[in-house]
Design a protein around this motif. Structure first.
Motif: not given
Lengths: 88, 310, 375
Positions: A8, A12-13, A15, B65-66, C70-72, C193-198, C203, C205
């Motif tokens: 990403f 964005y933070p 890990s 995913p966390i 977080a899941v879009g 378009n951002g971080w997604i719990a996938d 990954s 967050y």
């Protein structure tokens, strides 16, 4: 760990899972577990009880790079096949 | 039949070299969770030791995913995520199979600061699994007392030993009429695994509580973590059961204590192995403390026995 | 185009329905309550394709929204007063995580003592949570701004709080023009378009970080918030192109072209202040109105551009900035215009606290009593 992961944008933070995220945890160890393969009956107690999953399920090789030396494997081994040896 | 250790899946979600203490019960527990849930799951964490042990950004120690969330928010955040996934699936905007949503939360985020939101999620029967890894104190901030700290145990905020009993949270959760609830111990990984799988295959709000003996907080030798988990069960300080749709079934060895085919060990050894009881067990007090703990265990057993037959 | 004649709370619910929101989590609080009731009714009847999560408190409402994002998913909540204060820590989480949430805050004064009526103490107490804040003066503006808020939030990845005054707007009926759904769908396409719990690309967050990386994330949010002004204007322009309606820009002006005396107001007071301007004009005072629409980012340059040298500026605050010289907007504005201090006369009047009546005469009087116009 997924090899082809999509990263990403850096704003964005995020890990990503890697081995050694907590550092060189093998250096925390005061005593190293050593398995006597002759005594071992492959019960897999050491594999399942290891809090860090550093004992290979098939070969029962211990990953000394990351084993923290907690000693649970030695304590739980039903055949006393694991000894804790003081690190130099 | 309990799944044999050699039949447990190979999936590993805990990465070697994580930031947890050596002998940590939380990582030990998470390994079994990963085996039971498989890869299609999303985990939510409130501040706790497991968050600290993930490691510093941008590295993570867990192959899931966390989402890190606010402390009081386990029940609400997991519910919001599940509602969103369900809604997006209905609208055709979800890629692949809907993932399992679960929380991995300490006793602080379950018994205390997180209880309101958790209770609400249980009341609504929201479709996720809440796992409490209960180390009986706020271990992450250096071992302060929590609602799960047992009577007589010393913490940094109960230096001479806690004066009141812990909450009976499993029973409180059961009284929310949830479809599945279980308690588990790290000494019985196959049983813990089976309970997780059963939870995974149940719809609605599911609650699993794992006793997580923290050697830095409880003050025992790290190598004894599994052994002390076992002793907690053998003396009845930790009772093993599950409840499908409110019907309590005991699992061994607790089942034998309930049946009357065995009696729990005296808690004396379990208590004296732990430095957190040292000041309570001093001198003349020792007998009183051991007897008090034993009679509390007997009362808890009796309460559960009654609940299981009604 | 469809036409609606309804209360402010129901207009909010209709806007959320039009925005194709996936999940709404909310807890009732006067005067926002009928937003929650209407969304619950619309989702239960199937009229709105969305899941409504009846949480047990506002902290949970915001926590549910962040996890949905977080899941879009597109998520929404509405609150007011104590509810907004109760959300406070999660507001910081939402902006820190860069989740594109939209919330309506129905402005209400804060406890203690208890009161139910409008002022801006609730939202202004959240100035520094990293949310964009927009203030509306009519129900049409509320409707348009909610849609624009999703456009903005999903592009700049910063959550947006849309503010409307309690009772004055929330319980007042007005006519609202609603664009056709396919026009709105075109305006608000889902494009996570951002971080997604996938699970396919795992990954973690918002984990623990030190002084090496933490400042960078905050600086990024700081800069992106400042630069969000361009997207706020773009959102209004694109909306105008598609619907013909204009509610946009960081500020709105009325009779400012030749003005030397300005009223600055936010929220519904800015609608009333138009009449004050007309009244002052009748008295021979060259008055104009600047309505602040975007409080975050603060439109310092836009306001400065409108103010002529030597201008008298009357800032109307519906709040107290405790321990300062007056209201919070007054303090903000003086800081923003510091470099023009010698050229401007800035005064402040606090009114409308806890729903106290505010009318055009009072605002006009604030101006005429602050300066001597007889000379």
């Amino acid at each position: 760990m997924s090899e082809q992961r999509n990263e990403f944008p850096a704003k964005y933070p995020v890990s990503y899972p890697v081995t050694g995220a907590g550092g060189d945890t093998g250096s925390w160890r005061m005593f190293r577990p050593e398995i006597d393969k002759d005594k071992c009956i492959k019960c897999l107690f050491c594999w399942i009880y290891c809090p860090d999953g550093v004992i290979d399920r098939d070969s029962l090789e211990i990953n000394y790079s990351y084993c923290k030396g907690c000693g649970i494997c030695a304590k739980e081994c039903p055949r006393n096949a694991i000894s804790m040896i003081r690190e130099e | 039949m309990t799944t044999a250790i050699k039949n447990l899946p190979r999936d590993e979600i805990v990465m070697a070299g994580n930031g947890a203490c050596g002998g940590c019960p939380a990582t030990a527990g998470l390994r079994i969770v990963g085996k039971a849930f498989g890869p299609n799951a999303i985990c939510l964490m409130t501040p706790s030791c497991s968050v600290a042990s993930i490691g510093l950004l941008p590295k993570s120690s867990f192959n899931y995913p966390i989402l890190n969330i606010c402390f009081a928010a386990a029940g609400s955040s997991a519910a919001g995520m599940e509602y969103a996934l369900e809604s997006m699936q209905k609208k055709g905007r979800l890629n692949g199979e809907k993932p399992l949503v679960f929380t991995w939360i300490g006793d602080g985020g379950t018994y205390d600061i997180g209880f309101q939101a958790l209770s609400a999620a249980a009341e609504r029967n929201d479709d996720f699994i809440h796992i409490c890894y209960n180390n009986e104190a706020y271990s992450n901030t250096g071992v302060q007392r929590s609602g799960a700290t047992p009577r007589f145990a010393a913490t940094t905020t109960t230096p001479t030993g806690k004066q009141c009993d812990k909450k009976n949270l499993p029973l409180l959760m059961l009284d929310h009429h949830i479809p599945y609830l279980a308690t588990a111990s790290l000494a019985y990984p196959g049983d813990f695994y089976d309970k997780l799988v059963k939870a995974k295959n149940t719809k609605g709000f599911r609650y699993i509580e794992l006793l997580a003996p923290c050697y830095t907080g409880w003050k025992f030798a790290a190598e004894d973590m599994i052994d002390i988990s076992r002793k907690a069960v053998n003396c009845g300080a930790w009772l093993m059961f599950e409840a499908e749709n409110g019907k309590i079934e005991f699992t061994n060895p607790t089942k034998k204590f309930v049946d009357g085919t065995a009696t729990p060990d005296s808690p004396a050894e379990y208590l004296s192995m732990q430095g957190r009881y040292t000041s309570s067990l001093k001198g003349d007090n020792k007998e009183f403390v051991i007897n008090s703990v034993a009679s509390q265990i007997a009362a808890d057993l009796q309460l559960l026995r009654q609940r299981s037959t009604c | 185009m469809r036409r609606l004649f309804d209360t402010g709370c129901h207009v909010v619910a209709q806007a959320v329905k039009c925005a194709d929101v996936d999940m709404v989590a909310a807890y009732p609080i006067t005067p926002q309550t009928s937003v929650v009731e209407e969304i619950a009714a619309l989702t239960e009847s199937g009229e709105m394709n969305c899941r409504f999560l009846p949480v047990e408190g506002e902290h949970s409402a915001m926590a549910a929204c962040v996890a949905a994002a977080a899941v879009g998913a597109r998520a929404f909540t509405a609150t007011s007063s104590q509810g907004l204060l109760y959300m406070h820590e999660v507001l910081h989480m939402a902006s820190g995580c860069r989740f594109p949430l939209v919330m309506v805050n129905v402005n209400r004064a804060v406890f203690a003592p208890w009161t139910l009526w409008a002022d801006h103490s609730d939202s202004l107490a959240q100035r520094d949570t990293g949310w964009l804040q927009l203030y509306c003066a009519s129900l049409q503006e509320v409707f348009n701004t909610i849609l624009q808020a999703y456009y903005i939030a999903e592009r700049v990845r910063i959550p947006v709080m849309v503010n409307m005054d309690g009772f004055i707007l929330s319980h007042c009926r007005m006519i609202v023009e609603m664009p056709d759904q396919q026009v709105i769908d075109k305006y608000l396409q889902h494009q996570p378009n951002g971080w997604i719990a996938d699970p396919q690309n795992p990954s973690a967050y918002a984990c623990v970080t030190g002084a090496d990386l933490y400042p960078g994330f905050r600086e990024e949010l700081f800069n992106d918030t400042k630069n969000a002004d361009k997207t706020i204007i773009e959102a209004a322009k694109v909306y105008h192109e598609l619907t013909g309606m204009w509610d946009g820009d960081l500020i709105d002006t009325y009779r400012c072209d030749d003005a030397d005396t300005f009223i600055i107001a936010i929220g519904s007071m800015a609608a009333e202040a138009r009449i004050s301007v007309d009244l002052l004009r009748e008295q021979g005072i060259k008055a104009g109105l600047i309505k602040i629409r975007a409080l975050r980012p603060f439109p310092a340059a836009a306001i400065s551009d409108v103010l002529s040298d030597g201008a008298r500026v009357m800032v109307l605050d519906r709040n107290y900035g405790f321990g300062t010289e007056g209201g919070i907007i007054f303090a903000e504005l003086k800081a923003a215009l510091f470099e023009r201090a010698a050229q401007l006369q800035i005064a402040n009047k606090i009114m409308g606290i806890g729903g106290a009546d505010v009318n055009y005469q009072m605002m006009a009087d604030a101006v005429t009593s602050a300066w001597d116009f007889r000379r």
